[in-house]
Scaffold this motif. Structure first.
Motif, mmCIF file in Angstrom:
data_model
loop_
_atom_site.group_PDB
_atom_site.id
_atom_site.type_symbol
_atom_site.label_atom_id
_atom_site.label_comp_id
_atom_site.label_asym_id
_atom_site.label_seq_id
_atom_site.Cartn_x
_atom_site.Cartn_y
_atom_site.Cartn_z
ATOM 1 N N ALA A 23 0.963 -1.299 -0.053
ATOM 2 C CA ALA A 23 -0.096 0.053 -0.038
ATOM 3 C C ALA A 23 0.971 1.153 -0.156
ATOM 4 N N ALA A 24 0.444 2.111 -1.072
ATOM 5 C CA ALA A 24 1.060 3.556 -0.919
ATOM 6 C C ALA A 24 0.587 4.443 -0.393
ATOM 7 N N SER A 25 1.438 5.489 0.114
ATOM 8 C CA SER A 25 0.708 6.700 0.744
ATOM 9 C C SER A 25 1.751 7.906 0.438
ATOM 10 N N GLY A 26 1.233 9.101 0.540
ATOM 11 C CA GLY A 26 1.893 10.227 0.215
ATOM 12 C C GLY A 26 1.099 11.363 -0.537
ATOM 13 N N SER A 27 2.006 12.230 -0.964
ATOM 14 C CA SER A 27 1.464 13.375 -1.644
ATOM 15 C C SER A 27 1.396 12.824 -3.087
ATOM 16 N N ILE A 28 0.578 11.899 -3.743
ATOM 17 C CA ILE A 28 0.683 11.179 -4.886
ATOM 18 C C ILE A 28 -0.217 11.979 -5.752
ATOM 19 N N ILE A 29 0.229 12.377 -6.902
ATOM 20 C CA ILE A 29 -0.813 12.990 -7.836
ATOM 21 C C ILE A 29 -1.109 11.918 -8.745
ATOM 22 N N ARG A 30 -0.233 11.021 -9.320
ATOM 23 C CA ARG A 30 -0.338 9.988 -10.177
ATOM 24 C C ARG A 30 0.584 8.918 -9.788
ATOM 25 N N MET A 31 -0.165 7.654 -9.709
ATOM 26 C CA MET A 31 0.823 6.426 -9.398
ATOM 27 C C MET A 31 0.915 5.772 -10.825
ATOM 28 N N ASP A 32 2.353 5.524 -11.066
ATOM 29 C CA ASP A 32 2.495 4.990 -12.587
ATOM 30 C C ASP A 32 2.910 3.526 -12.235
ATOM 31 N N THR A 33 3.906 3.121 -12.836
ATOM 32 C CA THR A 33 4.300 1.716 -12.687
ATOM 33 C C THR A 33 4.402 1.325 -11.243
ATOM 34 N N MET A 34 3.901 0.195 -10.848
ATOM 35 C CA MET A 34 4.101 -0.492 -9.789
ATOM 36 C C MET A 34 4.814 -1.891 -10.082
ATOM 37 N N ALA A 35 5.452 -2.514 -9.192
ATOM 38 C CA ALA A 35 6.435 -3.454 -9.576
ATOM 39 C C ALA A 35 6.684 -4.362 -8.303
ATOM 40 N N TRP A 36 7.030 -5.532 -8.348
ATOM 41 C CA TRP A 36 7.659 -6.471 -7.368
ATOM 42 C C TRP A 36 9.028 -7.012 -7.831
ATOM 43 N N TYR A 37 10.158 -6.830 -7.088
ATOM 44 C CA TYR A 37 11.255 -7.615 -7.221
ATOM 45 C C TYR A 37 11.571 -8.602 -6.149
ATOM 46 N N ARG A 38 12.560 -9.389 -6.326
ATOM 47 C CA ARG A 38 12.816 -10.116 -5.289
ATOM 48 C C ARG A 38 14.266 -10.275 -5.197
ATOM 49 N N GLN A 39 15.059 -10.613 -4.191
ATOM 50 C CA GLN A 39 16.373 -10.686 -3.848
ATOM 51 C C GLN A 39 16.827 -11.892 -3.143
ATOM 52 N N TYR A 40 17.945 -12.532 -3.644
ATOM 53 C CA TYR A 40 18.190 -13.507 -2.978
ATOM 54 C C TYR A 40 19.547 -13.131 -2.152
ATOM 55 N N PRO A 41 20.016 -13.747 -1.229
ATOM 56 C CA PRO A 41 21.269 -13.364 -0.359
ATOM 57 C C PRO A 41 22.488 -13.118 -1.317
ATOM 58 N N GLY A 42 23.185 -12.103 -1.098
ATOM 59 C CA GLY A 42 24.280 -11.676 -1.915
ATOM 60 C C GLY A 42 23.947 -11.412 -3.344
ATOM 61 N N ASN A 43 22.840 -11.470 -3.976
ATOM 62 C CA ASN A 43 22.593 -11.070 -5.170
ATOM 63 C C ASN A 43 21.706 -9.628 -5.365
ATOM 64 N N ASP A 89 11.675 -19.863 -5.140
ATOM 65 C CA ASP A 89 10.942 -18.458 -4.880
ATOM 66 C C ASP A 89 11.342 -18.102 -3.588
ATOM 67 N N THR A 90 12.081 -18.787 -2.835
ATOM 68 C CA THR A 90 12.433 -18.129 -1.325
ATOM 69 C C THR A 90 13.263 -16.988 -1.549
ATOM 70 N N ALA A 91 12.913 -15.709 -1.270
ATOM 71 C CA ALA A 91 13.590 -14.751 -1.364
ATOM 72 C C ALA A 91 12.992 -13.643 -0.630
ATOM 73 N N VAL A 92 13.637 -12.336 -0.333
ATOM 74 C CA VAL A 92 12.852 -11.318 -0.091
ATOM 75 C C VAL A 92 12.253 -10.376 -1.185
ATOM 76 N N TYR A 93 10.980 -10.219 -1.058
ATOM 77 C CA TYR A 93 10.329 -9.490 -2.226
ATOM 78 C C TYR A 93 10.275 -8.242 -1.704
ATOM 79 N N TYR A 94 10.368 -7.233 -2.597
ATOM 80 C CA TYR A 94 10.342 -5.869 -2.462
ATOM 81 C C TYR A 94 9.107 -5.112 -3.426
ATOM 82 N N CYS A 95 8.413 -4.354 -3.075
ATOM 83 C CA CYS A 95 7.606 -3.571 -3.636
ATOM 84 C C CYS A 95 8.350 -2.244 -4.246
ATOM 85 N N SER A 96 7.906 -1.762 -5.484
ATOM 86 C CA SER A 96 8.528 -0.730 -6.022
ATOM 87 C C SER A 96 7.615 0.182 -6.916
ATOM 88 N N THR A 97 7.585 1.288 -6.731
ATOM 89 C CA THR A 97 6.631 2.524 -7.410
ATOM 90 C C THR A 97 7.202 3.462 -8.254
#
Length: 123
Positions: A23-43, A89-97
């Motif tokens: 969930a995103a919050s802030g002074s958002i005028i327009r939300m463009d691309t939203m994405a999910w990334y994942r990161q394996y240890p050391g990568n 699929d085990t990893a840390v998943y990050y949201c990006s906007t």
């Protein structure tokens, strides 16, 4: 700056499902691309899936047919439905906007990241 709060990670058995939310919050005028990334240890972080404001999506080959990205524009929230999960699929998943913000009277485009949520697939 956009504040992103992720939820939904955890431990699941192979073949199981999880649904991540961001969930995103802030002074958002327009939300463009939203994405999910994942990161394996050391990568580095790798793109899992992304979705534009009009609903167009792309997926990493490794998750095609198993993961589905969606968004609720009114709630400024992006989801990742993960089915048929595998140990790899085990990893840390990050949201990006990428969003257009109003900052001190000026328009700015920013890219922001969530804090990450751990997904572990193990029996």
């Amino acid at each position: 700056q956009v504040q992103l709060v992720e939820s939904g990670g955890g431990l699941v058995q192979p073949g199981g499902s999880l649904r991540l939310s961001c969930a995103a919050s802030g002074s958002i005028i327009r939300m463009d691309t939203m994405a999910w990334y994942r990161q394996y240890p050391g990568n580095q972080r790798d793109l899992v899936a992304s979705i534009t404001s009009d609903g167009s999506s792309i997926y990493a080959d490794a998750v095609k047919g198993r993961f589905t990205i969606s968004r609720d524009n009114a709630k400024k929230t992006v989801f990742l439905q993960m089915n048929s999960l595998k140990p790899e699929d085990t990893a840390v998943y990050y949201c990006s906007t990428i969003a257009l913000l109003l900052v001190r009277g000026a328009l700015r485009t920013t890219e922001d990241w969530g804090q990450g949520t751990q997904v572990t697939v193990s029996s």
